[in-house]
Design a protein around this motif. Structure first.
Motif, short mmCIF file in Angstrom:
data_model
loop_
_atom_site.label_atom_id
_atom_site.label_comp_id
_atom_site.label_asym_id
_atom_site.label_seq_id
_atom_site.Cartn_x
_atom_site.Cartn_y
_atom_site.Cartn_z
N GLN A 125 -48.27 61.78 43.95
CA GLN A 125 -47.51 62.22 45.12
C GLN A 125 -46.62 61.10 45.64
OE1 GLN A 125 -49.62 64.67 47.91
NE2 GLN A 125 -48.22 64.23 49.60
N PHE A 126 -47.11 59.86 45.56
CA PHE A 126 -46.31 58.72 46.00
C PHE A 126 -44.96 58.70 45.29
CE2 PHE A 126 -44.87 54.37 45.21
CZ PHE A 126 -44.76 53.87 46.50
N TRP A 127 -44.99 58.81 43.96
CA TRP A 127 -43.74 58.73 43.20
C TRP A 127 -42.90 59.98 43.38
CZ3 TRP A 127 -42.24 54.21 42.37
CH2 TRP A 127 -43.13 53.19 42.03
N ALA A 128 -43.53 61.14 43.48
CA ALA A 128 -42.77 62.37 43.70
C ALA A 128 -42.00 62.30 45.01
CB ALA A 128 -43.71 63.57 43.68
N CYS A 129 -42.62 61.71 46.02
CA CYS A 129 -41.96 61.61 47.32
C CYS A 129 -40.87 60.54 47.35
CB CYS A 129 -43.00 61.33 48.42
SG CYS A 129 -44.03 62.76 48.81
N LYS A 135 -42.38 60.03 36.97
CA LYS A 135 -43.48 59.07 36.84
C LYS A 135 -44.79 59.84 37.07
CE LYS A 135 -42.86 54.81 38.53
NZ LYS A 135 -42.72 53.94 37.36
N HIS A 136 -45.28 60.45 36.00
CA HIS A 136 -46.39 61.39 36.13
C HIS A 136 -47.54 61.11 35.17
CE1 HIS A 136 -43.94 62.92 32.84
NE2 HIS A 136 -45.02 63.54 32.41
N LEU A 206 -44.63 56.12 34.01
CA LEU A 206 -45.96 55.72 34.45
C LEU A 206 -46.07 55.70 35.97
CD1 LEU A 206 -46.81 52.80 31.98
CD2 LEU A 206 -47.78 55.11 32.01
N ALA A 207 -47.05 56.43 36.49
CA ALA A 207 -47.34 56.39 37.92
C ALA A 207 -48.24 55.21 38.25
CB ALA A 207 -48.02 57.69 38.36
N VAL A 297 -46.72 58.36 50.29
CA VAL A 297 -47.29 59.66 49.98
C VAL A 297 -46.83 60.72 50.99
CG1 VAL A 297 -49.49 60.96 50.03
CG2 VAL A 297 -49.32 58.83 48.71
N CYS A 298 -46.62 60.30 52.23
CA CYS A 298 -46.35 61.27 53.31
C CYS A 298 -44.92 61.25 53.83
CB CYS A 298 -47.32 61.01 54.46
SG CYS A 298 -49.06 61.16 54.00
#
Length: 425
Positions: A125-129, A135-136, A206-207, A297-298
């Motif tokens: 979630q950190f990278w998605a945000c 990066k998964h 890479l996450a 993350v948020c």
């Protein structure tokens, strides 16, 4: 426990890591105190495994008992969504104080595997945000073990681990060769090159790198050089990926440091804790992260971390964890673990002379004897019970992680039993 109860257990209760068709024998327990497990058949066994590495202060500890009794008179549990309580606040404050610098946010969970799931979900979630949903993936050394739930299984060793049956159903991660330089040997710079090459090639996807610091536990009980962990931290910094340290088995003094990553003087971005957190009394785990990770993350949709175990922040578990950590903070564990390590080196090392033994490894309150062939668990366990000890081997490994309070004579009973049983096998 009567024969009918034992028969019911064998026919209807599925114990961990055993067959429903030909289950391993189970020994009925009626009491536990100090370092002893008392069986209904009359045997009094020195526990060499601390109930899977959790009961670091021994059983039936008066301080831990009192913490539970006091808390249950107030309340045993309330939902953690929208409510909080003093035991949880005290626990999280202590965890932030004693863990490596920079771990300033605590997410409480109910088991070690779940804390790993939480850590991996945080990283994704950190990278998605940040707009980096590509990066998964995760990278991890082989011979690692991080739990039995699905995300955790995906970062366990895919070949030599216990989850290869599920490989087609798991997320495909990237595995580096396991570190080879032993803890007490000169560092070999070549050891980290395969990991560096893989990170260089795959860093855009890479996450995080997830690793058990210093000791790879259930994946092979391997103890590696602290420099490898230092290089992991540096590589994560260089290539902009997160570092997750799984301290579930190694945390709270087991390796001679309060946390194993202290051997390398590094701090991860995310840390997983469990097992000994409550002194072996109740299931509880925690995932700690840096403020940067928490904010990241948020910071975008959905704006919250979508995870919430029903029994998150359980008041009874937090209360007993606080009591356990109060014992840890007195500092006696340091001398206790040092004494255990010294005695293991003096007494367990002789097993290397046995024909059936391939290696002996020792660090802190961990003693490992690796055999040349896979052991017969039921046979060896029966022999250990005859010797008055509780030791549960797996694979080629006969190991002990005793409670820190163990006395010299009790530890000698464990080391002598291992030598004699393996010598006779």
């Amino acid at each position: 426990m009567n024969k009918s109860d034992l028969s019911f257990d064998q026919e209807h209760i599925w114990h961990p890591y055993t067959s429903a068709i030909k289950p391993l024998p189970c020994y009925p327990v009626i009491k536990a105190d100090g370092v002893f497990i008392h069986l209904s058949s009359g045997e009094k066994l020195v526990d060499g495994v601390s109930s899977w590495w959790t009961a670091i202060h021994g059983y039936n500890h008066p301080l831990l008992n009192a913490a539970l009794k006091t808390q249950v008179d107030d309340f045993s549990h309330v939902m953690f969504g929208g409510l909080t309580h003093q035991p949880a606040v005290d626990l999280c404050r202590t965890l932030i104080d004693i863990t490596p610098m920079g771990l300033d946010r605590v997410f409480l969970a109910d088991s070690g595997s779940v804390s790993v799931e939480v850590a991996m979900k945080m990283a994704l979630q950190f990278w998605a945000c940040q707009g980096n949903s590509h990066k998964h993936k995760f990278i991890t050394p082989r011979n690692g073990y991080h739990g039995d739930t699905f995300a955790a299984m995906s970062v366990c060793d895919p070949i030599n681990g216990m989850h290869n049956l599920f490989s087609d159903s798991l997320s495909q991660q990237i595995f580096a060769p396991a570190p080879q330089t032993r803890f007490d040997k000169p560092w070999n710079e070549d050891d980290v090159k395969p990991l560096e090459q893989l990170i260089s090639s795959h860093h855009n996807e890479l996450a995080a790198l997830i690793i058990e610091p210093i000791v790879q536990n259930a994946g092979g009980m391997r103890i590696y050089h602290p420099e490898y962990l230092k290089r992991c931290r540096q590589l994560c910094d260089d290539y902009n990926i997160l570092l997750i340290c799984d301290e579930i088995a190694t945390g709270f003094g087991r390796t001679g440091k309060l946390f194993a990553c202290e051997h390398a003087d590094i701090s991860p971005d995310i840390m997983c804790l469990g097992k000994a957190l409550t002194g072996g009394y109740m299931t509880l785990a925690a995932t700690l992260c840096s403020e940067d990770v928490a904010q990241g993350v948020c910071q975008d949709e959905p704006g919250v971390f979508m995870h919430g175990p029903t029994f998150m922040g359980n008041a009874l578990a937090c209360a007993v964890a606080n009591a356990s950590l109060s014992i840890i903070q007195k500092g006696d564990w340091q001398q206790q673990v040092a004494n255990i390590e010294q005695q293991l080196k003096e007494e367990l090392t002789r097993c290397v002379t046995l024909e059936t033994v391939a290696d002996v490894r020792i660090l802190g309150a961990i003693g490992i004897v690796e055999t040349k062939t896979i052991v017969d668990v039921a046979k060896l366990q029966k022999e250990f019970v005859k010797q008055g000890v509780w030791i549960r081997p797996f694979g080629k490994l006969v190991y002990i992680m005793p409670p820190y309070i163990i006395k010299q004579a009790q530890l000698r009973q464990l080391t002598t039993s291992i030598y004699e049983v393996l010598n006779a096998s």
